[in-house]
Write an enzyme that holds these catalytic residues in place. Sequence first.
Site, PDB file in Angstrom:
ATOM      1  N   ASP A 483       0.829  -1.210   0.000  1.00  0.00           N
ATOM      2  CA  ASP A 483       0.000   0.000   0.000  1.00  0.00           C
ATOM      3  C   ASP A 483       0.866   1.264   0.000  1.00  0.00           C
ATOM      4  O   ASP A 483       2.067   1.209   0.306  1.00  0.00           O
ATOM      5  CB  ASP A 483      -0.881  -0.050   1.263  1.00  0.00           C
ATOM      6  CG  ASP A 483      -2.167   0.747   1.131  1.00  0.00           C
ATOM      7  OD1 ASP A 483      -2.297   1.512   0.157  1.00  0.00           O
ATOM      8  OD2 ASP A 483      -3.029   0.608   2.009  1.00  0.00           O
ATOM      9  N   ASP A 553     -10.735   2.167  -2.887  1.00  0.00           N
ATOM     10  CA  ASP A 553     -11.235   2.048  -1.511  1.00  0.00           C
ATOM     11  C   ASP A 553     -12.749   2.172  -1.480  1.00  0.00           C
ATOM     12  O   ASP A 553     -13.369   2.004  -0.443  1.00  0.00           O
ATOM     13  CB  ASP A 553     -10.624   3.145  -0.629  1.00  0.00           C
ATOM     14  CG  ASP A 553      -9.295   2.703  -0.038  1.00  0.00           C
ATOM     15  OD1 ASP A 553      -8.992   1.500  -0.088  1.00  0.00           O
ATOM     16  OD2 ASP A 553      -8.559   3.571   0.472  1.00  0.00           O
TER      17      ASP A 553
HETATM   18  C1  DGJ Z   1      -5.750   1.913   2.054  1.00  0.00           C
HETATM   19  C2  DGJ Z   1      -6.167   0.664   1.341  1.00  0.00           C
HETATM   20  O1  DGJ Z   1      -6.695   0.953   0.100  1.00  0.00           O
HETATM   21  C3  DGJ Z   1      -7.177  -0.083   2.218  1.00  0.00           C
HETATM   22  O2  DGJ Z   1      -7.644  -1.200   1.530  1.00  0.00           O
HETATM   23  C4  DGJ Z   1      -6.503  -0.450   3.495  1.00  0.00           C
HETATM   24  O3  DGJ Z   1      -5.465  -1.351   3.243  1.00  0.00           O
HETATM   25  C5  DGJ Z   1      -5.976   0.786   4.187  1.00  0.00           C
HETATM   26  N1  DGJ Z   1      -5.163   1.567   3.310  1.00  0.00           N
HETATM   27  C6  DGJ Z   1      -5.195   0.428   5.415  1.00  0.00           C
HETATM   28  O4  DGJ Z   1      -4.597   1.506   5.994  1.00  0.00           O
END
Ligand code: DGJ
Length: 732
Positions: A483, A553
Amino acid sequence: MTTTNLIEFDETNQTFHLHNASISYLIGLDKGGFVSHLYFGRRIQHYHGQLKNPRRDRGFSDNLPGSKDRAFSLDFLLQEYSSKGDGDFRSSAAIIRQTDGTRSAFFTYDHYVIEWGKPKLAGLPAAYVEDPAEAQTLSLFLTDQPSGLTVILKYTIYRDRNVIARSTELVNQGKTTVAIEKLASMQLDLPAQSKQVISLPGAHVNERHLERAEINFGRKIFESRRGTTSHQMNNFIAVCDPDTNEFQGEVYGFNLVYSGNHQEEIEKDQFGALRILAGINPDQFDWELKPTARFQTPEVLLSYSATGLNGLSATLHALLRERVARSKFKAQPRPILVNNWEATFWNFNEPKLREIVDDAKNLGLEMFVLDDGWFGHRDKDDSSLGDWHVSEKKFPQGLAHFSKYVHQQGLQFGLWVEPEMISLDSDLYRQHPDYMLRVPGREPSVSREQFVLDLGRKAVRENVHQQLKAILDHCQIEYIKWDMNRHITDVYSAALPAHRQGEVLHRYVLGLYQLLEELTTEYPDILWEGCSGGGGRFDTGLMYYMPQSWVSDNTDAIARLQIQTGTSLAYPLSSMESHVSVSPNQQTGRMASFETRGHVAMSGVLGYELDLTKMTPTEKAIVKKQIALYKEIRMTVQYGQFIRLVHTNNRYAWMFVNSDKTDVVVFSFKILSEAQPDFKILKLAGLAPERLYRNATTNEVMGGDELMLTGFYEENQAEDFSSAIYHLVAVD
Ligand code: DGJ
């Protein structure tokens, strides 16, 4: 093995012809050694060299130095590559600051090299070949005599793909140091015509919408200045005819293989001709090039379709799956996972996770992914990034112990990491405050209470590498979700002198690629997944290391219809991780049925992102069925041909066909219910017209041609956010 040439140089006409069975690209050598663009499009079988760039004496378009020929001007020549100061007033591909402070350069043809295969690009991801006979590469060497600079224009044409991979390299063969202010990866000049441009703009939780606009006079710029690809503007554009649609018409695709600041420009000049440029964004970019040094730009995958946008997507999907992604998983069924993020956020302990794992096993899921919060003392987003050691509070017996439990339940284990970041509250920051990108004497800007590591520095990369290695060697892990949750603002590296701070952002990307190259080579059995606050770095560069990425997200099924449609224009379905989450949705508050959420998520790499332990028995039964169905259709969805049948404000239909056209999956969605709906016919595409297909649910049999020509009436469902699936299997 066939070795028919794909690139030819015609001495008489001084033209290069790059071709395969479907496409032709023509380059001419023009007056003064300028390299001109002649044609890119459908295959020309019998090219006789009659097409030349026209001449005209045009006012205020200057002529070559020392020339009395008033009809030849770089200001309207269709060029393969342009530079500032050469009399071409359109946007330049190259801007080089010479030692004397000027920005003049005239790059003229010197020689060419044609070779089989496709050389690697130093330090950068790029499309590749598995066999040198798959492609041929032309390198055109252009020099600027006074400075001793050489530009190498590289073109690789694949035998069986409608793609030309292009990039540029600058070599300083002069005696003095120069600075690169801009070096586009490619330029494509098209003769005057009416065209439209499709781009993929968006925002966090709202990525990659299809936007289509006229190309009018002036300059249109699509870009990111955020240090990464960004949610805000993806680094893919397409240029098409006004009447091009999903099934017919011409379209060019430009896919920049890069994960940092990018810029795609289209300029319609004074005479209506178009210049298209793509490459590293010149904003905050300035690169010192000493004598003998070289600079390689990222690659652009230039694609062409004469069969509309679906045709372009088919070419790109196959290319990215087969010749950009390098993972051993690139053609394997991707696991159906459950991720604990939206179920628990940071608030979990091992017993809670074990309950989810137990349910996952009973439902037929294949992998459990442990998201953010397992390391340091991270109970919210304000600490511990940079300290990649397990939280003893959450896992008193260690991570390997929990991973063992997951495996004992028959599931694989995946782990979330965010290795490019640092929290002020971390041991890493306390020990190495200079590892963070920050401008001396200024407070760094805060985003999600985290800061960015200076990945351009070897010591920083090595620290992160060693920490990740300790986890990967210690614990059985089959998947990593990588990420990156903020953009880059404080562009200053403690490792570079003042006059080279313009190199920081590109060095960051090169450092990231270096780290990923090392880790993915060391751990080839791990399925690596990219993520940046959802789909903020969904790009072809990362796909070289990580064959899939978290799309957004935003897990709302209805919002995902647009997001996944846009993403599918340029990226394969096997790369699109898509999850069923809770209703009402956490991002939008919208309620949608399990069926609809399932159908949207099944139109990609299916996963679940909710607390399985809170589902009712009825819901569990639905999920169990979804998982069983997805296992049946997974290869067709992930690796078949994807076709966008319909996308309007209220209706979407997507279809998937496997390579021998025997397995067909169609998902259809209606957003809002209507009081007096018209009768909606759904016509399929891409089937074998002569074959019969059986509907796996109703057993009804229809012909391939029938399904494509007459189609069938869809049943109206009197509810909002409804969906349907049609699974058709060829009758042999
Ligand atoms: C952003 C990601 O897109 C989410 O799926 C998750 O992993 C969060 N970060 C965690 O902080």
